[in-house]
Design a protein around this motif. Structure first.
Motif, mmCIF file in Angstrom:
data_model
loop_
_atom_site.group_PDB
_atom_site.id
_atom_site.type_symbol
_atom_site.label_atom_id
_atom_site.label_comp_id
_atom_site.label_asym_id
_atom_site.label_seq_id
_atom_site.Cartn_x
_atom_site.Cartn_y
_atom_site.Cartn_z
ATOM 1 N N PRO A 44 14.519 -9.000 -13.667
ATOM 2 C CA PRO A 44 14.129 -7.747 -13.013
ATOM 3 C C PRO A 44 12.623 -7.604 -12.821
ATOM 4 N N GLY A 46 9.791 -4.642 -10.987
ATOM 5 C CA GLY A 46 9.734 -3.284 -10.459
ATOM 6 C C GLY A 46 8.336 -2.703 -10.549
ATOM 7 N N GLY A 51 12.501 -1.998 -6.825
ATOM 8 C CA GLY A 51 13.008 -2.908 -7.835
ATOM 9 C C GLY A 51 13.623 -4.131 -7.193
ATOM 10 N N ASN A 66 16.217 -2.599 -4.765
ATOM 11 C CA ASN A 66 16.512 -1.182 -4.963
ATOM 12 C C ASN A 66 15.274 -0.348 -4.682
ATOM 13 N N LEU A 369 10.227 -2.720 -19.045
ATOM 14 C CA LEU A 369 11.255 -2.111 -18.199
ATOM 15 C C LEU A 369 10.938 -0.654 -17.893
ATOM 16 N N SER A 372 8.303 -0.465 -15.327
ATOM 17 C CA SER A 372 8.818 -0.978 -14.056
ATOM 18 C C SER A 372 9.831 -0.064 -13.387
ATOM 19 N N SER A 373 10.329 0.942 -14.102
ATOM 20 C CA SER A 373 11.413 1.756 -13.537
ATOM 21 C C SER A 373 11.153 3.247 -13.546
ATOM 22 N N ILE A 386 16.254 0.976 -12.576
ATOM 23 C CA ILE A 386 16.018 1.004 -11.138
ATOM 24 C C ILE A 386 16.801 -0.133 -10.468
ATOM 25 N N TRP A 387 17.653 -0.822 -11.256
ATOM 26 C CA TRP A 387 18.296 -2.047 -10.791
ATOM 27 C C TRP A 387 19.815 -1.861 -10.724
#
Length: 829
Positions: A44, A46, A51, A66, A369, A372-373, A386-387
């Motif tokens: 992943p 993002g 993402g 995403n 994570l 990133s989200s 976000i994935w």
């Protein structure tokens, strides 16, 4: 074909050793010697809004995209069930007459509609002219140090490299492809979507234009003939979206048509991808009142394309590392396996091996994570961060606020990522608006309320499609109250009175107003909630009846106790609303108290009933232990012992997020070895080609937490649990190494945050604290609880605050000044 795959795998395994030395030097990498065969092996990326899942395939690569605001639906109807209020008196009458089945049936008539779904945006397919049989030296990674994914391999004497990162600074995806020999890069890149879309060419850009559905039923709803519904323009539901791709080549040729981009005889190509939706806020029609997604995507792409690759990379890394580099965590040991591919490390760990650096990698992966989200206004990290690749994702990949959304943000403050909570605050402000309508239209009450689910449109009603949902999850009125905890905690960590005054307090007060009106007296005059559930659990009465709806669940009352206590403290800080604070104090004094059951456990229900499932995955009644601060082994030892008994009855099993929750509670019980045992179980490898843990959570090869199938809350809960083992401050005292497991006998951590405005760095050896540095952001007395005697360096004012607690160490008072740092050392006799 089968023969080719076996040959490729053999070569990959033989050449894995060539990259192991690199991994030893960088412990913060996930790396593999084979491409991902399934989504749970992909890596992943993002930037908090965009993402990507990168598979790393050789000749037929897939990158799944995403965008945080791409959801089905549109603004909510706040009065979807106008008959709801008339049933509340009937529900309460049934409950006080102990007719629980009737209360359940009546409560179903007080439900609203389901939330909407988070959607997949697009798939990028890279088809490269490579002879699979000639591939060697394959390698792919995710480098947490710079939030970048790399894939490389050699074919017929040519090394091919692919670098991808998603820049928050420039709001684009950067995909850099390169061949070691001139003119050897030949590929096609196409874009598609599971949603309604069409591809067009606009100058140098390939543009995917799409439309989201106006309605997407949850995946567990199977009674509608059309679970996915699209509507025409002007319906106020179904946002537009766009993905733009532009390739920039050093040499060779690029041809673009609606089928994709074709690159021939190139050596070095950078593909820049932008994406946007027409989402313009929770209360705006994404169609007629939507943003201009075409303009946004085009401008972002043009600005990024005007920069060099080096500049884009530098800006990305600078932005990312200002968050990620705040915390360092290392444990001695495990070097022997640190050079192995991540899936192999996880496999050996699952088989019983020790790998402390895998645990520190997992901790930092959770921080990665979250960065990133969760950086998009009004769109906090959802059930899958976000994935998401599914058109109808499990549980709609929404915001489930009876545990899962909260768990996403448990590590944010302590792990020094408080900025990542801003999207959660945005959603809370919106829920406080829609929730006022729900409080009035469903219950005839003031204030605001939110229930079990919400989405990007800030839906706040009890879900269930007006009678089709089970009240054991649909009709729970404490979701908004629980989320308010993050507002007060942010003040405790940051000390920002401006945030408390302007953002937190108005929302917290209005939530407390609803709860004050929601409480009713029982037959003894004690204040209770009625109806009440303990999320998703079922009780068995003394008559043998099974039910979910009763009065005064421990979860309800613990959340209300937390909210009222925090609002009272806020009024004291702000010097306002003394009369309102008095009303809350009076209600707290009458609140139905916590009970210890006949088994010595903390009672979950109003009565000491049995559970239909004694090992139920939710441990909602332990809210007061964690994430609340009502219960502590130090301040309330009897209640803490009852919590421990409840955990023993529940057992150590459970889905991924459930096990992560238990790690935090065992840490709060100061039992580091038990918390570590559960961490090891959380990190059991699951998925294709490994032990089958699908019925008990586990971790996939890409370190995503298996719910099953996947929920990111287990990752965030695991990171939080590790932090809780190292530092706790919820009682107003910085408790250093409160639950250090034997396996972490020597280590160091830097950059953890504590309530009161402190940053903490610690070193320990052979289970003994050797030094701690406290960085203060404000003047005051910093209370410390430490496992051994300590002394101050220099002129620091440190004094014992109380005699040694036989079980819980030594307490000191440190006089701190804003902007100063204080280093304290263990006293060696």
């Amino acid at each position: 074909m089968k023969q080719n795959k076996i040959g490729l795998l053999s070569v990959l395994l033989l050449t894995a050793g060539t990259v192991r030395s690199q991994q030893i030097a960088n412990p913060l990498k996930l790396w593999y010697n084979a491409p991902a065969n399934e989504w749970s092996q992909a890596l992943p990326l993002g930037n908090g809004r965009l993402g990507a899942m990168v598979f790393g395939k050789v000749s037929d690569e897939l990158v799944q995209l995403n965008e945080a605001t791409l959801w089905s639906g549109g603004p909510v109807d706040n009065n979807v069930n106008p008959d709801a209020p008339k049933y509340l008196p009937q529900v309460r009458a049934a409950l006080f007459n102990e007719n629980y089945h009737q209360a359940d049936s009546l409560l179903r008539k007080m439900q609203g509609v389901y939330s909407q779904s988070f959607l997949p945006m697009a798939d990028l397919h890279l088809r490269q002219q490579v002879d699979d049989n000639s591939v060697k030296d394959y390698y792919r990674d995710l480098d947490l140090n710079n939030a970048q994914s790399n894939t490389r391999f050699t074919s017929n004497g040519v090394q091919y490299t692919r670098e991808m990162f998603i820049s928050a600074a420039d709001q684009v995806i950067v995909y850099h492809l390169k061949a070691s020999k001139k003119g050897q890069l030949n590929f096609t890149l196409s874009a598609s979507s599971q949603l309604h879309y069409q591809n067009v060419v606009n100058g140098k850009d390939l543009v995917l234009k799409g439309k989201a559905p106006s309605q997407a039923d949850p995946s567990y709803v199977g009674y509608n003939k059309e679970p996915i519904i699209y509507e025409q323009a002007g319906s106020c539901k179904g946002m537009r979206f766009e993905v733009r791709l532009r390739a920039i080549n050093v040499d060779g040729t690029i041809k673009i048509d609606t089928a994709g981009m074709t690159v021939r005889n190139a050596t070095d190509v950078t593909v820049i991808v932008s994406g946007a939706t027409s989402f313009n806020g929770y209360d705006k029609c994404p169609d007629k009142d939507g943003l201009n997604e075409d303009k946004i995507a085009a401008e972002q792409l043009a600005k990024a394309a005007a920069r060099t690759l080096s500049d884009l990379r530098t800006r990305h890394i600078k932005d990312y590392t200002r968050f990620f580099n705040r915390v360092h965590f290392a444990i001695a040991g495990g070097e022997a396996v640190a050079s192995l591919p991540t899936d192999e490390r996880l496999r050996r760990y699952t088989a019983g091996g020790e790998d402390p650096s895998l645990e520190t990698l997992y901790f930092q992966y959770g921080r990665y994570l979250l960065i990133s989200s969760s950086r998009t206004k009004g769109a906090p990290a959802n059930l899958q961060g976000i994935w998401n690749r599914e058109l109808r994702a499990p549980w709609s990949s929404n915001y489930t606020i009876n545990i899962n959304t909260e768990m996403n943000y448990w590590p944010a403050e302590e792990c020094n990522l408080m900025e990542m909570q801003q999207p959660l605050y945005d959603l809370l402000m919106e829920l406080a608006v829609t929730g006022r309508h729900t409080a009035r239209n469903f219950y005839n009450l003031n204030g605001w309320v939110a229930h079990h689910n919400t989405d990007i449109w800030a839906i706040s009603n009890p879900v269930g499609d007006i009678g089709k949902g089970d009240p054991n999850w649909a009709n729970w009125m404490m979701g908004g109250n629980w989320l308010c905890q993050f507002l007060w905690q942010h003040y405790e960590y940051s000390g920002s009175k401006a945030f408390l005054k302007d953002t937190a307090y108005p929302v917290m007060k209005a939530a407390a107003q609803f709860s004050l009106g929601w409480l009713v007296p029982d037959k003894e005059g004690r204040l209770v909630t009625a109806p009440a559930t303990s999320p998703e659990n079922i009780f068995i009465t003394e008559k043998g009846e099974h039910g979910a709806v009763s009065i005064a669940s421990t979860m309800d009352l613990s959340v209300i106790h937390d909210l009222f206590t925090n609002v009272i403290a806020a009024t004291d800080v702000l010097g306002k609303d003394a009369a309102f604070a008095d009303s809350l104090k009076q209600a707290l004094a009458k609140l139905y108290p916590l009970q210890i059951g006949k088994k010595g456990n903390l009672q979950e229900w109003y009565k000491d009933w049995e559970d239909e499932d004694p090992q139920h995955r939710h441990i909602s009644h332990l809210f007061g232990l964690f994430p609340g601060n009502q219960i502590s082994p130090i301040t309330t030892p009897e209640l803490a012992a009852a919590c421990k008994k409840s955990l023993e009855i529940r057992g150590d099993g459970g889905t991924g997020w459930s096990k992560a929750w238990k790690i935090n509670t065992w840490a709060r019980l100061l039992d580091g070895n038990h918390a570590h045992k559960l961490l090891k179980e959380l990190l059991h490898l699951t998925g294709a080609g490994s032990v089958d843990m699908h019925n008990a959570g586990g971790t996939y090869a890409n370190l995503f937490c298996a719910h099953p199938p996947f929920q990111i809350d287990g990752n965030f809960g695991g990171t939080s649990g590790i932090a809780q083992m190292l530092l706790q401050s919820q009682t107003g005292t910085l408790h250093l190494l409160p639950a250090l497991p034997d396996n972490w006998s020597t280590g160091e951590v830097k950059g953890l945050l504590a309530q009161g405005g402190y940053t903490v760095d610690m070193n320990w050896k052979e289970g003994m604290l050797t030094s701690v540095t406290i960085h203060a952001t404000k003047d005051g007395t910093c209370m410390l609880r430490v496992p051994q005697r300590i002394k101050a360096e220099g002129t620091a004012q440190l004094a014992p605050a109380k005699p040694k607690d036989a079980d819980h160490g030594f307490v000191y008072a440190l006089q701190a000044k804003a902007g100063q740092s204080y280093t304290l050392y263990r006293v060696i006799r």
